[in-house]
Scaffold this motif. Sequence first.
Motif, short mmCIF file in Angstrom:
data_model
loop_
_atom_site.label_atom_id
_atom_site.label_comp_id
_atom_site.label_asym_id
_atom_site.label_seq_id
_atom_site.Cartn_x
_atom_site.Cartn_y
_atom_site.Cartn_z
N UNK A 66 8.96 50.64 -39.89
CA UNK A 66 8.56 49.37 -39.74
C UNK A 66 8.12 48.73 -40.88
N UNK A 67 8.33 47.43 -41.06
CA UNK A 67 7.99 46.78 -42.24
C UNK A 67 8.31 45.45 -42.26
N UNK A 68 8.99 44.84 -43.45
CA UNK A 68 9.01 43.39 -43.37
C UNK A 68 10.55 43.06 -43.80
N UNK A 69 11.42 42.85 -42.56
CA UNK A 69 12.86 42.80 -42.77
C UNK A 69 13.50 42.22 -41.54
N UNK A 70 14.60 41.80 -41.75
CA UNK A 70 15.25 41.11 -40.16
C UNK A 70 16.43 41.78 -39.66
N UNK A 71 17.08 42.49 -40.53
CA UNK A 71 18.50 43.16 -40.33
C UNK A 71 18.68 44.76 -40.91
N UNK A 72 19.47 45.51 -40.45
CA UNK A 72 19.53 46.72 -41.08
C UNK A 72 21.21 46.69 -41.19
#
Length: 924
Positions: A66-72
Amino acid sequence: MRRSRGLTAALVLSLAGAGTGIGLVLMPQASAITPPVAFTADELPTWQPNGIVWAMAQANGTVFAGGTFSAVRPPEGAAGAEQDAVNFVALDAATGNPTSCKLAFTIGDGTATVRALVVSKDKKTLYAAGSFGAVNGTPVSSLAAIDIASCTPKASFHPSFPATVRALAVTDDTLYAGGDFNTVEGQTRERFAAVDASTGALKPFVANVDEPGRAVEVTPDGKNVLLGGDFFTVNNSNSHALAVVNATTGAVTKTYSNIPSNSVVKDISTDDTGFYTGHEGSGGGVFDGRIGLRLSDFTEKWRDRCLGATQYVLPYEGVLYSSSHGHDCSTELEFPDGKRNFLLAQPTNHEGAAPAPVDGFVRGPGKLGWHPTANDGIGEGIGPRVMSVAEKNDVKYMWVGGEFTLINGKAQQGLTRFASTGDVGAPTTPVASASSVKPGEAQVRWRTSYDADDSKLTYRIYRNGSATPAATVTASSLEWERPQASWNDTTVKAGQSYTYRVTATDAAGNTSALSATTSVTVPTSVQSYPNQVRTDGADLYWRYDDAVSPYVADSSVSGNRSGIQVNAPALKQSPGAVSGSTAMGFNGTSQQVHSDRRQTVGNFTIETWFKTNTTRGGKLIGFGNNTTRNSGSFDRQIYMTNTGRLVFGVHNGSTRTVSTGLFETYNDNKWHHVVGTQGPSGITLYVDGQNKGSLNATSTAAYAGYWHVGGDNLSGWPTRPTSNFFAGQLDETAVYPSALTQAQVKNHFDLAKAPTDTVSAVKTTEDTYVNQGAPSTTYGTSTSLAVRGSGSLYESYLRFNLPAAPAGQVLKSASLQIKTTTQTGAGTADTVKVVPVTGNWTGAGTAFNSKPTLGTTPLGSIAGVPDGSAVHNVELDTTALSAVLGSSYSLGLTSTGTDPLWIWSSEATAAEGTPQLVLTFGAK
């Protein structure tokens, strides 16, 4: 709760031959890495987010991030398309690929983020915390429970946390949270709270603190909760950054007052017997490291005071893994302030008795050989922030998340992983050299290699091109401590030349390339000056005969204090201060050499030769607490003033110095010998064998550091020159662990004038062989030569331009050096003779039908040559060769047997393949 799984014992037996010519090492069957480290440092392909990973957890072979991102996206260079991943991704522990579990953590206003993840004891529920208002559209308030099997949020679990939740810990029935909040469910709970793990109902646990909570952990017995953060009070009791409270009520069990006020706790982890804290701070006197504490009474075991913002600590099988950007471990007697080390490992406990406290704290256990590299990355530029160990198919994986964008120098953002098997990284190639100062002994030495997950390496030394090692040695090294290792070859013969190459092999069998070839000619008599330096007990001896950068070999008997060149000083400057040796040149602006191993110093002697015409002064030799950066602590030094005077001094609260007279200057571009000593009678300065003054200064500042030549800090010292760096040449630098006497110093100065051997290696100018089976064929361009006495005769001829003997010297020894080829059966069981060629021949025009006449008196012989490509020496008659010095001279190789010998010719490109004469000249 993150728990260690217990230390796996390992047994390593080693037996090394010292000074016997052969070394033997007995080791268990190769494992992937050096115990107790459990993971390789080789990164595995892993999908990566486009932002920061703040939190990780694992269950049943799946890793949650988990964290602060929008895609992998896929790892660099791998196939696949980017996928949406809103602040959360679930990945297969073994493949690094996303699973089918998709969760989106969102918020109405602002930026949603996941800051903590923890899995229930039954591995069925994932708890997530941070700053968010919904999970897949289900309303929550910064804390959510996820059913792992279905990958869906539990709608009935929705306690209200009105501010960011940064930390979680769970027991069978209780979920503990820490963060920025002041209330939970409308009731006062300042920064820490507990809710029912099933329903989310608020529990009566009260542990109110005055500043944010960043870490929470439950002791293994479930009776107490460990709190970490920025706070200064807990339930109105003074306790900064760390506290222990009752797990049911929150009542204070233990407070702490010895963490600096400008430092906070970022993480807490436990194992069966202890708990561990990771710290971050800013400003002077900051504490950025790790603390190991006892669970029995919550007291401190050790404190690792490395600087570099520790974000996470994870004990696993007796090793504490940590993420930070450690840049200064001077207090731990490890690396000085400099490059950042992002991932570290150290034992959870000291082996044997703990060391005595220093500044009131017991140092942390020493770092282990696990050293993947990362970078600062994005966001705050911290680098790695979180770690987790997952298992699948009997393989364990260390997962790491954070802000980094590089792992081991390769592009990889936010997530990476390392396995417990599959070590594929070979050690770095050793940098080797060889030296001999007396007959019957050659010292082969090398800077120990670096392997990112193996601290104990096996070295094999190959002599004269043989494929079979002459010796095997084990030695330990770390990325920041690579001491010299050495082996004494006591089977060498005076006057003969030998070559050596070294490889390094890790526990998994990964082997470096062969080192570059280094050669040495064994003298026919003792070399007076270097032999005396060794005999008088130097434990650092740099002769500056090195041919490559950046390594400076230590020629002392102990041979483990090599040097590292900084900014490429000039190598092999000739003539040196001592006959037969070369010097090193320094530019006076940036070049220096520092020792490769941190040490402490008691009584001492420093000695060096120098030549300069500088008018800017500079440090010749000294001791300091850093390597490439300016030292903050520095003394035990000799430096030159702008006018050419010499100053020697120590610091014991103030500078205590002795200097040469006002008109005793030494920047005359001649070689001079300078020595500084400190012993029970104080300090003394000697120049060119003469006592220049003494001072009753018997103590020095106590600190660990490194020896420097050519430069380092001189700030605050009397008659400070314009430059910290010395412009000129240095030679024969030595350091001793005691004060030399005036007689010893004078003896060294006098011995520098003693004659030494002169060695000439003379390669063939032309060579060929003849073949009775092809009597008209010439072989002047053949890459090999042959010798056989009967069946079909082969004879080889070698031409040399012999030098005249140097003035005042005569030929002491001579040997012919040849190398067998790589073809099968290149060796011979027969005796090969070396005879003079008395007739005429040329490589282009000589065949069997026109072969030259040979002399009948052999100059030397070799009784059989073993198969396998290797260099061999044939001792030759010096009386016969002395008569033809200064002329062109030919040798023939003959045999009476039927077994042919095949050797390389001067046309070959094989290393060490060209036949050569090794001629040693010495005093009459």
